[in-house]
Design a protein around this motif. Sequence first.
Motif, PDB file in Angstrom:
ATOM      1  N   ASP A 168     -20.979 -83.441 -28.568  1.00 49.05           N
ATOM      2  CA  ASP A 168     -21.216 -82.008 -28.354  1.00 49.05           C
ATOM      3  C   ASP A 168     -22.598 -81.620 -28.876  1.00 49.05           C
ATOM      4  O   ASP A 168     -22.891 -81.797 -30.069  1.00 49.05           O
ATOM      5  CB  ASP A 168     -20.157 -81.170 -29.082  1.00 49.05           C
ATOM      6  CG  ASP A 168     -18.776 -81.248 -28.462  1.00 49.05           C
ATOM      7  OD1 ASP A 168     -18.630 -81.882 -27.392  1.00 49.05           O
ATOM      8  OD2 ASP A 168     -17.846 -80.663 -29.042  1.00 49.05           O
ATOM      9  N   ILE A 169     -23.416 -81.081 -28.001  1.00 46.00           N
ATOM     10  CA  ILE A 169     -24.752 -80.614 -28.371  1.00 46.00           C
ATOM     11  C   ILE A 169     -24.997 -79.307 -27.626  1.00 46.00           C
ATOM     12  O   ILE A 169     -24.752 -79.219 -26.424  1.00 46.00           O
ATOM     13  CB  ILE A 169     -25.839 -81.642 -27.984  1.00 46.00           C
ATOM     14  CG1 ILE A 169     -25.608 -82.969 -28.708  1.00 46.00           C
ATOM     15  CG2 ILE A 169     -27.245 -81.095 -28.271  1.00 46.00           C
ATOM     16  CD1 ILE A 169     -26.473 -84.110 -28.210  1.00 46.00           C
ATOM     17  N   ALA A 170     -25.496 -78.299 -28.348  1.00 46.23           N
ATOM     18  CA  ALA A 170     -25.777 -77.001 -27.718  1.00 46.23           C
ATOM     19  C   ALA A 170     -27.090 -76.436 -28.248  1.00 46.23           C
ATOM     20  O   ALA A 170     -27.390 -76.533 -29.442  1.00 46.23           O
ATOM     21  CB  ALA A 170     -24.651 -76.020 -27.981  1.00 46.23           C
ATOM     22  N   LEU A 171     -27.842 -75.841 -27.334  1.00 43.92           N
ATOM     23  CA  LEU A 171     -29.076 -75.142 -27.670  1.00 43.92           C
ATOM     24  C   LEU A 171     -28.968 -73.706 -27.194  1.00 43.92           C
ATOM     25  O   LEU A 171     -28.235 -73.414 -26.241  1.00 43.92           O
ATOM     26  CB  LEU A 171     -30.284 -75.786 -26.974  1.00 43.92           C
ATOM     27  CG  LEU A 171     -30.560 -77.256 -27.246  1.00 43.92           C
ATOM     28  CD1 LEU A 171     -31.749 -77.726 -26.415  1.00 43.92           C
ATOM     29  CD2 LEU A 171     -30.802 -77.510 -28.718  1.00 43.92           C
ATOM     30  N   TRP A 208     -25.436 -76.514 -22.964  1.00 43.14           N
ATOM     31  CA  TRP A 208     -24.652 -77.405 -23.804  1.00 43.14           C
ATOM     32  C   TRP A 208     -24.114 -78.564 -22.990  1.00 43.14           C
ATOM     33  O   TRP A 208     -23.996 -78.490 -21.775  1.00 43.14           O
ATOM     34  CB  TRP A 208     -23.550 -76.649 -24.531  1.00 43.14           C
ATOM     35  CG  TRP A 208     -22.446 -76.063 -23.724  1.00 43.14           C
ATOM     36  CD1 TRP A 208     -21.198 -76.580 -23.549  1.00 43.14           C
ATOM     37  CD2 TRP A 208     -22.443 -74.811 -23.002  1.00 43.14           C
ATOM     38  NE1 TRP A 208     -20.428 -75.738 -22.765  1.00 43.14           N
ATOM     39  CE2 TRP A 208     -21.171 -74.647 -22.423  1.00 43.14           C
ATOM     40  CE3 TRP A 208     -23.408 -73.822 -22.788  1.00 43.14           C
ATOM     41  CZ2 TRP A 208     -20.831 -73.542 -21.647  1.00 43.14           C
ATOM     42  CZ3 TRP A 208     -23.075 -72.721 -22.012  1.00 43.14           C
ATOM     43  CH2 TRP A 208     -21.812 -72.588 -21.460  1.00 43.14           C
ATOM     44  N   VAL A 209     -23.846 -79.661 -23.716  1.00 43.70           N
ATOM     45  CA  VAL A 209     -23.275 -80.854 -23.101  1.00 43.70           C
ATOM     46  C   VAL A 209     -22.145 -81.374 -23.965  1.00 43.70           C
ATOM     47  O   VAL A 209     -22.116 -81.166 -25.171  1.00 43.70           O
ATOM     48  CB  VAL A 209     -24.311 -81.996 -22.912  1.00 43.70           C
ATOM     49  CG1 VAL A 209     -25.360 -81.640 -21.883  1.00 43.70           C
ATOM     50  CG2 VAL A 209     -24.953 -82.399 -24.221  1.00 43.70           C
ATOM     51  N   SER A 265     -21.741 -84.134 -19.587  1.00 44.83           N
ATOM     52  CA  SER A 265     -21.800 -83.117 -18.536  1.00 44.83           C
ATOM     53  C   SER A 265     -22.443 -81.868 -19.116  1.00 44.83           C
ATOM     54  O   SER A 265     -22.169 -81.490 -20.259  1.00 44.83           O
ATOM     55  CB  SER A 265     -20.396 -82.772 -18.049  1.00 44.83           C
ATOM     56  OG  SER A 265     -19.810 -83.859 -17.388  1.00 44.83           O
ATOM     57  N   LEU A 266     -23.237 -81.214 -18.303  1.00 44.30           N
ATOM     58  CA  LEU A 266     -24.020 -80.075 -18.732  1.00 44.30           C
ATOM     59  C   LEU A 266     -23.446 -78.765 -18.217  1.00 44.30           C
ATOM     60  O   LEU A 266     -22.943 -78.692 -17.095  1.00 44.30           O
ATOM     61  CB  LEU A 266     -25.448 -80.239 -18.203  1.00 44.30           C
ATOM     62  CG  LEU A 266     -26.449 -79.144 -18.520  1.00 44.30           C
ATOM     63  CD1 LEU A 266     -27.775 -79.772 -18.888  1.00 44.30           C
ATOM     64  CD2 LEU A 266     -26.637 -78.206 -17.347  1.00 44.30           C
TER      65      LEU A 266
END
Length: 157
Positions: free
Chosen positions: A56-59, A72-73, A88-89
Amino acid sequence: MEYKIRQMKNTEYPLLNDFLYEAIYVPNGIEPPPKTVIYSPELQVYVSDFGKKEHDIALVAEVNKKIIGAVWVRIMNDYGHIDNTTPSLAMSVFKEYRGLGVGTALLEELIAILKSKGYARISLSVQKDNYAVKMYQKVGFTILKEVDEEYIMVIAL
């Protein structure tokens, strides 16, 4: 307009519900769905327990301390799923800030981060008539396959 791209803080993860709703493509002349649509299982996969999974990564994009966009992905079995190693984005920018380069900046920063972490590619699903298709292509996404009214797109990192 001055904006800043930064990592989303854990305390801000609940905002992903708002951005998930904003990410729903609604063609001109069509009534938007009720906001409760985001609580369906096929959409909650994008945000449920975000931050608790390894990938999990979010900007966010921020203007004057107001969050105006998010990207986010996560690795999930969503509409854009292609395999269990490709994140997945999902992304959206509030309507009044669209067309100003914010979405492109969010995407480019996320791509750089995922590349530095060793991911091979990113996937997404987008409706064929969504104006965002051009933005995705501009940053390097290509159409992997067509499914009904959607494209499954990927970018190699």
